[in-house]
Motif scaffolding. Structure first.
Motif, PDB file in Angstrom:
ATOM      1  N   GLN A 440       0.816  -1.224   0.000  1.00  0.00           N
ATOM      2  CA  GLN A 440       0.000   0.000   0.000  1.00  0.00           C
ATOM      3  C   GLN A 440       0.848   1.272   0.000  1.00  0.00           C
ATOM      4  OE1 GLN A 440       0.014  -2.406   2.344  1.00  0.00           O
ATOM      5  NE2 GLN A 440      -2.028  -2.854   3.132  1.00  0.00           N
ATOM      6  N   ALA A 441       2.118   1.158   0.383  1.00  0.00           N
ATOM      7  CA  ALA A 441       2.972   2.351   0.428  1.00  0.00           C
ATOM      8  C   ALA A 441       3.217   2.940  -0.950  1.00  0.00           C
ATOM      9  CB  ALA A 441       4.306   2.016   1.102  1.00  0.00           C
ATOM     10  N   ILE A 442       3.027   2.154  -2.016  1.00  0.00           N
ATOM     11  CA  ILE A 442       3.137   2.717  -3.368  1.00  0.00           C
ATOM     12  C   ILE A 442       2.179   3.888  -3.526  1.00  0.00           C
ATOM     13  CG2 ILE A 442       2.748   2.241  -5.819  1.00  0.00           C
ATOM     14  CD1 ILE A 442       3.689  -0.605  -5.338  1.00  0.00           C
ATOM     15  N   TRP A 443       0.986   3.759  -2.976  1.00  0.00           N
ATOM     16  CA  TRP A 443      -0.021   4.811  -3.080  1.00  0.00           C
ATOM     17  C   TRP A 443       0.506   6.119  -2.505  1.00  0.00           C
ATOM     18  CZ3 TRP A 443      -2.817   7.647   0.594  1.00  0.00           C
ATOM     19  CH2 TRP A 443      -3.946   8.321   0.115  1.00  0.00           C
ATOM     20  N   ASN A 444       1.203   6.043  -1.361  1.00  0.00           N
ATOM     21  CA  ASN A 444       1.761   7.265  -0.768  1.00  0.00           C
ATOM     22  C   ASN A 444       2.785   7.919  -1.676  1.00  0.00           C
ATOM     23  OD1 ASN A 444       1.125   5.458   1.887  1.00  0.00           O
ATOM     24  ND2 ASN A 444       0.795   7.629   2.250  1.00  0.00           N
ATOM     25  N   ALA A 445       3.638   7.100  -2.303  1.00  0.00           N
ATOM     26  CA  ALA A 445       4.639   7.654  -3.215  1.00  0.00           C
ATOM     27  C   ALA A 445       3.981   8.353  -4.391  1.00  0.00           C
ATOM     28  CB  ALA A 445       5.565   6.543  -3.698  1.00  0.00           C
ATOM     29  N   VAL A 446       2.887   7.780  -4.898  1.00  0.00           N
ATOM     30  CA  VAL A 446       2.168   8.376  -6.026  1.00  0.00           C
ATOM     31  C   VAL A 446       1.505   9.687  -5.602  1.00  0.00           C
ATOM     32  CG1 VAL A 446       0.213   8.069  -7.596  1.00  0.00           C
ATOM     33  CG2 VAL A 446       1.817   6.177  -7.201  1.00  0.00           C
ATOM     34  N   GLN A 447       0.826   9.674  -4.453  1.00  0.00           N
ATOM     35  CA  GLN A 447       0.122  10.873  -4.013  1.00  0.00           C
ATOM     36  C   GLN A 447       1.085  12.037  -3.790  1.00  0.00           C
ATOM     37  OE1 GLN A 447      -3.337  11.065  -3.868  1.00  0.00           O
ATOM     38  NE2 GLN A 447      -3.043   9.081  -4.882  1.00  0.00           N
TER      39      GLN A 447
END
Length: 539
Positions: A440-447
Motif C-alpha cells: 500500500q505504500a506505493i499509493w503514498n509515493a504516487v500521491q
C-alpha cells in the motif's frame, strides 16, 4: 468541549498538544484515522501535514524512515488496540532500528472504559511492551500534553526508540495548562579512564580491526570514524545486520561485511590481535554456533551508546558513550602508529548477463545507472550478499534497511526517507516476498509524487527461506514459492507506472526510464532462483 469562562493561561488539551508539537518540530503526522482519533483531527491546523497511510504498519514504517533520515522524532497517530496490533511488526522494527517515534493511540471515552467498550484497549500502555522505550495512558486528561513531552524526551535519548501514549477520545477538549518544550541533553560522554585503557591497548596492537555498526551514521559521526581509522591504520568491517551504512564502501580501509553466524564472525576476525566494536552490538547472530574470539583471549573493546548492547556482549570491555564524543576523544589519545595500512579490498568482477538475469547483474546495472546522490533502502534479505558486492554505498546517510529481520518495513520506510529528503532520488530494492507485506505504500509515493524508484527483485519465492532450508538441512518445506504475482498490475492499480523486466536490454532501458521519471516508478525484475549462502565470511 468545555463550557464557561476559561481561566487565564489555560487551553484545551488539543491546543496545548499542537503548540507543543510546533515547538518540538513535529508538524508532520503519520496516521491512519479511526473514530477515536477524530477529536484530535478536528479543525486540523494549516501548518501541519497529515500523511495518510493505508495500513498501520505502513504508517509506522513511513514515520521510521522519516525519523531516521531527519534525525528528529516523528509523530504517529494510530487507531486504538487493533491499529496498534496491525502496526506491531513495524513498532518492533522501529525499536530494533533505534528510530525515534512518538506514537499516540486513540482510546475509547473514559466513561466507557469500565464496561469493555467496542474499540476499547485493555491495558493500552502494556500492549506494545517491551518494544517501546516508554508507554503510558495518563491518569488524567490534563496530563496528556505533559505525557507527550515526556515521550518525546525519552524517544530522543540514546539509544533512540519509539514511545507510546494512549489518549481517550474525550481528553482532547479538557482544559489544561500549556506545556513548554524543554532542552534536555541527549549525548553521554565516555569514561575517560576506560578510553585511556582502550587507547593504550590499541596503540600496542599490531593487527587491530574495527567492526562498525549503525550508531556511527545515526549520529553523523562518519568523518570522525574515518579520521580514527586512518590514524590507527585499522581495517574496517561492517557489523552483522547493520541497518545503516557503517563505512564508506569505497574507502581504502573498508574490508567488507561480517555475516550473522558465529563461525563466520570468527573466520572474519581471525588473525587480528584486538577487536574494537564501534556503534554496534558485539555481535548479532542469526544461527547457533561457537565464536572463537569470545574464548581465545583476543582483547575485545566496544564503544556504544546502547546500554543493553553493552550488557549483552559475551566478553570484552564496553564503554558507554555517544559516537560523536567517543570517537574524537579516542583519536586524541592515540599516538602516531608505524603499522602498515591494510591492502584495499579487491572489487568484485563485473557479472555477465544471462537468462534469467542474475541478481548480481541487476545490482551492477543499478550501480551504473543510479544518481550518485541517490539513497538506497533495501529489503531483499536473500540477495544482500550480492548487493553488498556490486552496489557499494559511498556516502553517509546513503543506506537504510531494517535491523529486526521483519518484512514489510523498507517500502514504506523508503517513502519516509524520500519525504525527509525532498528532491533526492530514493531507490527501494525490495524482494517479491517483502513487497506483499506493505505494498500500500506505493499509493503514498504516487500521491506525493516522490522521486522513488522501486526495484522488485523477483525470484518467485522467499529466497531467504530457500537459503535457510539448505543451511538447516530442511527439505520439501511448504510455503516458500510465490508464483503468479503481477507487480505491474498491482502498481498500476495505485497509479504508479511499472514495467516487467526479463532481459539485460529491458533492464537498462527500464532503469533509464525510472530514473528519468519525475514521480515514482516500479520495475519488476525477474532474476534467477540461485540460492545464495547468506553466512559467508567477511569479503
Amino acid at each position: 468541549m468545555p463550557h464557561g469562562p476559561m481561566e487565564t493561561g489555560v487551553v484545551t488539551v488539543r491546543e496545548a498538544t499542537f503548540a507543543l508539537m510546533r515547538e518540538l518540530g513535529m508538524t508532520t503526522v503519520f496516521g491512519n484515522p479511526g473514530s477515536t482519533e477524530l477529536p484530535f483531527l478536528d479543525r486540523w491546523p494549516d501548518d501541519f501535514t497529515y500523511v495518510l497511510g493505508l495500513q498501520e504498519s505502513v504508517v509506522v514504517g513511513m514515520a521510521d524512515g522519516y525519523a531516521r533520515a531527519t534525525g528528529r522524532a516523528a509523530f504517529c497517530n494510530l487507531h486504538s488496540a487493533v491499529g496498534v496490533g496491525h502496526a506491531a511488526g513495524n513498532i518492533f522494527t522501529a525499536f530494533r532500528n533505534q528510530a525515534p517515534l512518538v506514537i499516540t493511540v486513540g482510546q475509547q471515552a473514559r466513561s466507557l472504559l469500565p464496561g469493555n467498550p467496542f474499540l476499547g484497549a485493555t491495558e493500552a500502555a502494556n500492549f506494545p511492551r517491551p518494544y517501546v522505550k516508554w508507554s503510558i495512558e495518563p491518569a488524567r486528561a490534563e496530563d496528556v500534553p505533559a505525557a507527550i513531552a515526556h515521550a518525546h524526551r525519552i524517544a530522543m535519548q540514546r539509544p533512540w526508540g519509539p514511545t507510546l501514549v494512549s489518549i481517550p477520545m474525550d481528553d482532547w477538549g479538557v482544559l489544561t495548562r500549556p506545556v513548554p518544550a524543554r532542552l534536555v541533553s541527549v549525548d553521554v560522554a565516555p569514561d575517560p579512564a576506560l578510553l585511556d585503557r582502550l587507547a593504550a591497548a590499541l596503540a600496542k596492537a599490531e593487527r587491530p580491526v574495527f567492526v562498525v555498526g549503525p550508531e556511527v551514521d545515526q549520529e553523523g559521526a562518519g568523518p570522525a570514524l574515518l579520521a580514527l581509522a586512518e590514524h590507527a591504520r585499522a581495517p574496517i568491517l561492517t557489523s552483522p545486520f547493520a541497518s545503516r551504512v557503517a563505512c564508506l564502501e569505497d574507502h581504502p580501509l573498508f574490508q567488507g561485511f561480517l555475516a550473522a553466524a558465529p563461525n563466520a564472525v570468527a573466520a572474519g576476525l581471525a588473525g587480528h590481535d584486538l577487536i574494537l566494536v564501534i556503534g554496534a552490538p558485539a555481535f548479532t547472530f542469526h544461527v547457533a554456533g561457537e565464536c572463537a574470539v569470545f574464548h581465545d583471549g583476543t582483547p575485545i573493546f566496544q564503544l556504544t551508546s546502547d546500554g543493553e548492547a553493552a550488557a549483552a556482549a559475551a566478553s570484552g570491555t564496553a564503554i558507554l558513550g555517544s559516537m560523536r564524543l567517543a570517537l574524537p576523544a579516542l583519536r586524541e589519545r592515540l599516538p602516531e602508529t608505524r603499522r602498515a595500512a591494510p591492502a584495499p579490498r579487491v572489487p568484485a568482477p563485473p557479472p555477465a548477463a544471462a537468462l534469467p538475469l542474475p541478481a548480481e547483474y541487476l545490482f551492477a546495472a543499478l550501480r551504473a545507472a543510479m544518481p550518485q546522490e541517490a539513497i538506497l533502502v533495501e529489503e531483499a534479505p536473500s540477495h544482500r550478499p550480492a548487493l553488498q558486492r556490486h552496489l557499494p554505498v559511498t556516502r553517509w546517510g546513503g543506506f537504510y534497511t531494517m535491523a529486526s529481520g521483519g518484512l514489510g518495513y523498507s517500502l514504506p520506510a523508503a517513502v519516509g526517507v524520500a519525504m525527509a529528503n525532498p528532491g533526492t532520488r530514493v531507490v527501494a530494492v525490495i524482494g517479491d516476498g517483502s513487497m506483499m507485506y506493505s505494498i500500500q505504500a506505493i499509493w503514498n509515493a504516487v500521491q506525493a509524487r516522490l522521486p522513488l524508484t522501486i526495484i522488485v527483485v523477483n525470484n518467485a519465492g522467499y529466497g531467504a527461506m530457500r537459503s535457510f532450508s539448505r543451511v538447516l538441512g530442511v527439505e520439501g518445506a511448504p510455503g516458500i514459492e510465490l508464483p503468479g504475482l503481477d507487480f505491474v498490475s498491482l502498481a498500476a492499480g495505485q497509479g504508479c507506472p511499472a514495467q516487467r523486466v526479463e532481459t539485460a536490454e529491458a533492464l537498462h532501458a527500464g532503469l533509464n526510464a525510472a530514473f528519468a521519471a519525475e514521480g515514482p516508478m516500479l520495475l519488476d525484475v525477474v532474476v534467477d532462483h540461485a540460492i545464495p549462502h547468506l553466512y559467508h565470511k567477511a569479503k
